[in-house]
Design a protein around this motif. Structure first.
Motif, PDB file in Angstrom:
ATOM      1  N   GLN A   1      12.949 -26.786 -12.753  1.00 28.15           N
ATOM      2  CA  GLN A   1      11.936 -27.526 -12.164  1.00 28.15           C
ATOM      3  C   GLN A   1      12.467 -28.646 -11.557  1.00 28.15           C
ATOM      4  N   MET A   2      11.816 -29.121 -10.506  1.00 29.55           N
ATOM      5  CA  MET A   2      12.205 -30.073  -9.710  1.00 29.55           C
ATOM      6  C   MET A   2      11.377 -30.410  -9.041  1.00 29.55           C
ATOM      7  N   ASN A   3      11.534 -31.734  -8.096  1.00 32.60           N
ATOM      8  CA  ASN A   3      10.627 -32.392  -7.409  1.00 32.60           C
ATOM      9  C   ASN A   3      11.014 -33.428  -6.505  1.00 32.60           C
ATOM     10  N   ASP A   4      10.234 -33.480  -5.094  1.00 27.80           N
ATOM     11  CA  ASP A   4      10.492 -34.596  -4.324  1.00 27.80           C
ATOM     12  C   ASP A   4      10.106 -36.033  -4.962  1.00 27.80           C
ATOM     13  N   THR A   5      10.759 -37.026  -4.481  1.00 27.47           N
ATOM     14  CA  THR A   5      10.524 -38.259  -4.750  1.00 27.47           C
ATOM     15  C   THR A   5       8.873 -38.581  -4.884  1.00 27.47           C
ATOM     16  N   SER A   6       8.661 -39.199  -6.116  1.00 26.42           N
ATOM     17  CA  SER A   6       7.119 -39.414  -6.224  1.00 26.42           C
ATOM     18  C   SER A   6       6.024 -38.393  -6.225  1.00 26.42           C
ATOM     19  N   MET A   7       6.641 -37.144  -6.491  1.00 26.45           N
ATOM     20  CA  MET A   7       5.914 -36.005  -6.550  1.00 26.45           C
ATOM     21  C   MET A   7       6.051 -35.470  -7.879  1.00 26.45           C
ATOM     22  N   ALA A   8       5.046 -34.484  -8.534  1.00 31.26           N
ATOM     23  CA  ALA A   8       5.071 -33.972  -9.971  1.00 31.26           C
ATOM     24  C   ALA A   8       6.107 -32.961  -9.871  1.00 31.26           C
ATOM     25  N   PRO A   9       6.734 -32.665 -11.200  1.00 30.04           N
ATOM     26  CA  PRO A   9       7.590 -31.687 -11.211  1.00 30.04           C
ATOM     27  C   PRO A   9       7.086 -30.297 -10.770  1.00 30.04           C
ATOM     28  N   ASN A  10       7.786 -29.491 -10.265  1.00 29.65           N
ATOM     29  CA  ASN A  10       7.241 -28.081  -9.723  1.00 29.65           C
ATOM     30  C   ASN A  10       8.398 -26.949 -10.369  1.00 29.65           C
ATOM     31  N   LYS A  11       7.814 -25.921 -11.064  1.00 35.39           N
ATOM     32  CA  LYS A  11       8.639 -24.785 -11.635  1.00 35.39           C
ATOM     33  C   LYS A  11       8.609 -23.726 -11.004  1.00 35.39           C
ATOM     34  N   GLY A  12       7.946 -23.843  -9.568  1.00 33.39           N
ATOM     35  CA  GLY A  12       7.735 -22.462  -8.769  1.00 33.39           C
ATOM     36  C   GLY A  12       8.828 -21.960  -7.854  1.00 33.39           C
ATOM     37  N   ALA A  13      10.164 -22.487  -7.920  1.00 40.14           N
ATOM     38  CA  ALA A  13      11.400 -22.345  -7.133  1.00 40.14           C
ATOM     39  C   ALA A  13      11.817 -20.925  -7.863  1.00 40.14           C
ATOM     40  N   LEU A  14      11.734 -20.509  -9.039  1.00 40.57           N
ATOM     41  CA  LEU A  14      12.764 -19.313  -9.501  1.00 40.57           C
ATOM     42  C   LEU A  14      11.726 -18.948 -10.824  1.00 40.57           C
ATOM     43  N   ILE A  15      11.298 -17.701 -10.650  1.00 40.51           N
ATOM     44  CA  ILE A  15      10.756 -16.928 -11.847  1.00 40.51           C
ATOM     45  C   ILE A  15      11.317 -15.715 -12.170  1.00 40.51           C
ATOM     46  N   VAL A  16      11.248 -15.434 -13.491  1.00 34.60           N
ATOM     47  CA  VAL A  16      12.362 -14.329 -14.027  1.00 34.60           C
ATOM     48  C   VAL A  16      11.455 -13.606 -15.072  1.00 34.60           C
ATOM     49  N   THR A  17      11.589 -12.191 -15.030  1.00 34.65           N
ATOM     50  CA  THR A  17      10.908 -11.588 -16.134  1.00 34.65           C
ATOM     51  C   THR A  17      11.696 -10.262 -16.472  1.00 34.65           C
ATOM     52  N   ASN A  18      11.581  -9.921 -17.392  1.00 35.03           N
ATOM     53  CA  ASN A  18      12.052  -8.273 -17.832  1.00 35.03           C
ATOM     54  C   ASN A  18      11.034  -7.414 -17.549  1.00 35.03           C
ATOM     55  N   TYR A  19      11.238  -6.191 -17.062  1.00 33.66           N
ATOM     56  CA  TYR A  19      10.198  -5.164 -17.018  1.00 33.66           C
ATOM     57  C   TYR A  19      10.682  -3.907 -17.462  1.00 33.66           C
ATOM     58  N   GLY A  20      10.003  -3.272 -18.405  1.00 32.36           N
ATOM     59  CA  GLY A  20      10.931  -2.179 -18.481  1.00 32.36           C
ATOM     60  C   GLY A  20      12.372  -2.391 -18.935  1.00 32.36           C
ATOM     61  N   LYS A  21      13.154  -1.572 -18.593  1.00 31.37           N
ATOM     62  CA  LYS A  21      14.851  -1.753 -18.854  1.00 31.37           C
ATOM     63  C   LYS A  21      15.360  -2.863 -18.080  1.00 31.37           C
ATOM     64  N   GLY A  22      14.576  -3.246 -16.721  1.00 27.62           N
ATOM     65  CA  GLY A  22      15.256  -4.114 -15.830  1.00 27.62           C
ATOM     66  C   GLY A  22      14.558  -5.476 -15.842  1.00 27.62           C
ATOM     67  N   ARG A  23      15.153  -6.097 -14.551  1.00 27.32           N
ATOM     68  CA  ARG A  23      14.525  -7.519 -14.438  1.00 27.32           C
ATOM     69  C   ARG A  23      14.115  -7.715 -13.088  1.00 27.32           C
ATOM     70  N   PHE A  24      13.200  -8.627 -12.894  1.00 27.81           N
ATOM     71  CA  PHE A  24      12.580  -8.889 -11.532  1.00 27.81           C
ATOM     72  C   PHE A  24      12.672 -10.571 -11.407  1.00 27.81           C
ATOM     73  N   VAL A  25      13.467 -11.019 -10.014  1.00 26.85           N
ATOM     74  CA  VAL A  25      13.290 -12.234 -10.016  1.00 26.85           C
ATOM     75  C   VAL A  25      12.775 -12.618  -8.606  1.00 26.85           C
ATOM     76  N   TYR A  26      12.195 -13.691  -8.570  1.00 24.48           N
ATOM     77  CA  TYR A  26      11.623 -14.136  -7.215  1.00 24.48           C
ATOM     78  C   TYR A  26      12.003 -15.350  -7.156  1.00 24.48           C
ATOM     79  N   THR A  27      12.899 -15.919  -6.213  1.00 28.82           N
ATOM     80  CA  THR A  27      13.176 -17.355  -5.789  1.00 28.82           C
ATOM     81  C   THR A  27      12.779 -17.740  -4.397  1.00 28.82           C
TER      82      THR A  27
END
Length: 837
Positions: A783-809
């Protein structure tokens, strides 16, 4: 001593005032529009931050309906935007967007200006913007444009209160307010007053707007109906606006033509508020100038007598009008008294220059005069002689004599030879190439926030004002009249027909290093390929500048007997001297015909803008990275355009660009990872149909990495195996602190251990178009944020799906990898590398 010849052979570089161009349109509609404009002495300057910020419908209405001199001052060239049509970023994108703006202005009739401000990317507030921009210099540029253009009314696209969203937008309004007053203050930027006078506009307005959920208009605001129809143009201003705006192709701003009433609203910021008309309190007739009333009467007579079947019949009266204007300026003692009292740039002086330019072109249009100048070849080397063909034809029975053509202003001896009707004539001239045709704002290295401009007199110009030009002299109805035309190259394309492009003046030999970045993860040498091109007959050598901690061989490679147009390749071996992480700039030096140069060659070609040729530094970045890789074979689905595949190849990956057929029909299991390019789910509509196959690839053990997409225009919202929403949120501070919410996540540990140091040295921004409403089955390790902004966790999400992995960045890897940022490489490789179970 000048040489006076009917056709002058000159070996001088020309510095031409104004903007000499190819012959303007000479259809009856254009002529009648220009006739109407002669009798209007008013001007409006529109101000915003970027290309595509301007209100093209309003600009078209002001320029083509009201006939005001209308300008758009874009503080930046749009360098920090995204590119929907190619891979160009930064200043290269700025070059494209400059030409897109000029194409837009050719349609809506306004003029284009710029400051030295550099678009460094999205900014959330004006404080950040003004921190990067050199505020004093950018403000000075705005004052310079205002003092030159002398607008009666200034209009901002955005307010100072932040409704425009982008910090650059708000900053443009803040600076416009300050410039409104500073331009009238002789104590502000006094060095400019050698060339211009102070100027006070009547009012500064904010063109309020309704964009999406933000509506800043209200019924009590001053408004104008700009939705009218112009029968001379055969279009409504809504149609003109759409055609103009659709030139912003790199930003995906193709627009539908609109017809019918359309109101623009305005709020007064400074000066007197308009009540009935935008120009309330401003005399836009010739009465605003001393001794202008008789000129207005003459123009009315010419307009009433104009015969669309014989426009040449108006030539004698137009020539007489031009003579009266010139005579008034040159000989009227009362006018000279006014000039001495008020300064050199009085209202009459300003409008005399402007209307003289308009009158001359109108006379040429009515007389059926067409004249242009072309170089024999598209490019010449510094020091060589440019061969130029100047062509003239008179396509009417107007009384026109030919006086000569020249490279040197005033260096023509009038031959006074009658021009035969409809007989094309060609004259040959020569000019020594003495200056690179490099855009003036790219002549020197620059920082993040603004360009370095060596000659402040060039500020404001959209292009180089001193491009080589030819001067044509005619004697029309007994009056000598000179015209300028820029020297261009013209050729015929089998598919597109006749094409004009700017003349390029190049170094004798250019050197292009094959890659922008060479990434090393060990001390093994890499081959650095340098492609050379000769623009003249040349002999010399090529070398790479020695660097500490790097080994380069050979030291030098000679070449001899190269002819103009020759291209050849030279290879060097480069390797780090040790394994420590380091970066360096590799520079090629070319010695050609006894002189040293260090420029490359870059051609940018798109059908909707003229050819762009520049000569960037012959450089590449060397990056020695402590980098481990896993896997080898990558499948890549192209998006809007990025350089990620090239960057991955540099560190040893095999990258294959996947077609739709391959995604649907081939065995995707052969790929260790599949990546979608930036904005792929915005621009590739077939991804909606390929998506099930990609999910199947993940479920069967694959690793799918999706890079950022715009939240508008997604071809499917089911990008991942579980729900999330792409939103317009970003972190624009490239040094924003990144914290690890899940330090044990495999993407932070395999095959490289990611630490705080990996987020050092990033450029422009951390990321853009983050995700929200994230399903709980996704892991959010950062997570990260610009000055005076709330932390944001939406820059990188990861999940296992079946036998593999999905990443959105949403990280801006498309900027970081081509820039050679070590930590970005390490993190991106981790996203590609799914640990073996």
């Amino acid at each position: 001593m000048k040489r006076f010849l009917p056709v002058l052979i000159a070996l001088l570089s020309v510095c031409s005032s104004g903007y000499p161009q190819a012959s303007p349109p000479a259809d009856i509609g254009s002529i009648q529009q220009n006739l109407k404009k002669l009798n209007v002495l008013g001007s409006v300057l529109y101000i915003a931050a970027h290309p595509d910020d301007e209100n093209t419908r309003l600009l078209g209405y002001l320029a083509q309906e009201k006939h005001y001199r209308t300008g758009y001052l874009s503080l930046t060239r749009g360098d920090g935007g995204q590119n929907l049509i190619g891979t160009e970023q930064g200043e290269l994108l700025g070059l494209i967007r400059t030409q897109e703006l000029l194409a837009a202005r050719r349609l809506d009739g306004a003029e284009q200006f710029f400051s030295r401000a550099n678009d460094f990317g999205f900014s959330k507030n004006p404080e950040e913007t003004l921190k990067f921009w050199d505020k004093d210099k950018v403000l000075g540029d705005m004052v310079w444009v205002i003092r030159n253009f002398r607008p009666d009314v200034m209009i901002c696209r955005f307010p100072t209160t932040g409704e425009g969203g982008h910090g650059n937008h708000t900053a443009s309004a803040i600076l416009a307010q300050e410039a409104f007053s500073a331009a009238a203050d002789p104590k502000r930027y006094p060095q400019q007053l050698k060339y211009v006078s102070v100027w006070q506009a009547k009012r500064l307005l904010w063109n309020t707007f309704s964009f999406g959920s933000v509506n800043t208009t209200s019924p009590d605001q001053f408004k104008i109906n700009v939705g009218g129809y112009n029968p001379l143009l055969g279009k409504s201003y809504g149609e003109i606006a759409a055609e103009s705006r659709s030139n912003h192709k790199s930003q995906g701003f193709g627009s539908a033509r609109q017809r019918g009433d359309a109101f623009e609203f305005f709020k007064t910021i400074l000066g007197d508020a308009p009540k009935a008309d935008l120009m309330d309190g401003v005399d836009v007739s010739w009465n605003r100038t001393p001794f202008g009333a008789p000129i207005a009467v003459q123009i009315e007579k010419i307009t009433k007598a104009f015969n669309s079947d014989a426009p040449q019949a108006s030539v004698p009266a137009l020539v007489a009008l031009l003579g009266d204007v010139n005579q008034t300026v040159a000989t009227n003692k009362a006018f000279q008294t006014v000039r001495l009292t008020e300064g050199a740039n009085t209202a009459y002086d300003y409008w005399h220059k402007q209307k003289t330019k308009e009158l001359k072109e109108l006379i040429a249009q009515c007389a059926g005069l067409w004249f242009e100048a072309y170089a024999d070849e598209p490019a010449y080397a510094l020091g060589d002689v440019i061969k130029i063909r100047a062509q003239i034809i008179k396509q009417s029975d107007a009384a026109v004599n030919f006086g000569g053509v020249s490279i040197v202003e005033g260096g023509i001896a009038g031959t006074n030879t009658p021009l035969a009707q409809n007989q094309l004539q060609t004259f040959n001239l020569t000019l020594k190439a003495e200056k690179l045709s490099q855009p003036y704002w790219l002549e020197s290295p620059h920082g993040i926030g603004s360009y370095t401009i060596n000659d402040d007199l060039k500020v404001g110009n959209p292009e180089n004002p001193d491009a080589p030009a030819v001067i044509f002299l005619f004697n029309i109805n007994g009056k000598p009249i000179e015209f300028d035309r820029t020297v261009q190259f013209k050729y015929v394309d089998p598919a597109r027909g006749e094409i004009y492009q700017p003349l390029a003046i190049a170094p004798p030999v250019t050197a292009n290093i094959a890659e922008h970045v060479y990434a090393f993860n060990n001390t093994q040498p890499q081959t650095v390929q340098v492609k050379l091109k000769s623009f003249t007959n040349a002999s010399g050598s090529i070398s790479l500048k020695p660097l500490a901690d790097w080994q380069i061989s050979p030291a030098k490679v000679d070449f001899d007997g190269k002819n103009k147009g020759d291209e050849w390749i030279v290879n060097f071996n480069v390797s780090p001297a040790n394994t420590k992480t380091s970066t360096a700039v590799l520079q090629a030096n070319i010695t050609a015909n006894g002189k040293t140069f260090a420029q490359g060659l870059l051609d940018i070609r798109y059908n909707h803008v003229p050819a762009i040729t520049i000569f960037p530094p012959a450089e590449a970045k060397l990056v020695n990275i402590d980098l481990k890789t896993a896997g080898k074979k990558i499948g890549y689905i192209a998006g809007a355009g990025d350089l990620i595949p090239e960057s991955l190849r540099e560190i040893g990956y095999e990258v294959h660009l996947l077609t739709e057929s391959e995604v649907i029909n081939s065995n995707l299991a052969v790929y260790d990872a599949i990546i979608t390019g930036v904005r792929a789910y915005n621009v590739n509509e077939r991804l909606a149909y390929e998506q099930p196959k990609l999910m199947e690839y993940v479920k069967n053990g694959g690793n799918l990495l999706v890079q950022y997409n715009n939240n508008n225009g997604l071809v499917t919202r089911n990008i991942g195996p579980y729900p999330f929403t792409v939103v317009n949120q970003r972190v624009t501070e490239e040094d924003a602190r990144v914290t690890f919410s899940d330090p044990s996540s495999p993407v932070l540990n395999y095959p490289n251990k990611i630490t705080d140091a990996d987020f050092n040295g990033w450029i422009q921004e951390r990321g853009l178009y983050f995700v929200d409403n994230i399903d709980s089955r996704y892991n959010t390790p950062l997570q990260m944020n610009d000055t005076s902004m709330a932390p944001n966790k939406g820059a990188l999400i990861v999940t296992n799906y079946g036998k593999g992995r999905f990443v959105y960045t949403s990280f801006a890897f498309f900027r970081e990898l081509p820039a050679g940022v070590p930590g970005a490489y390490r993190l991106f490789v981790n996203l590609l590398s799914k640990p073996k179970n």
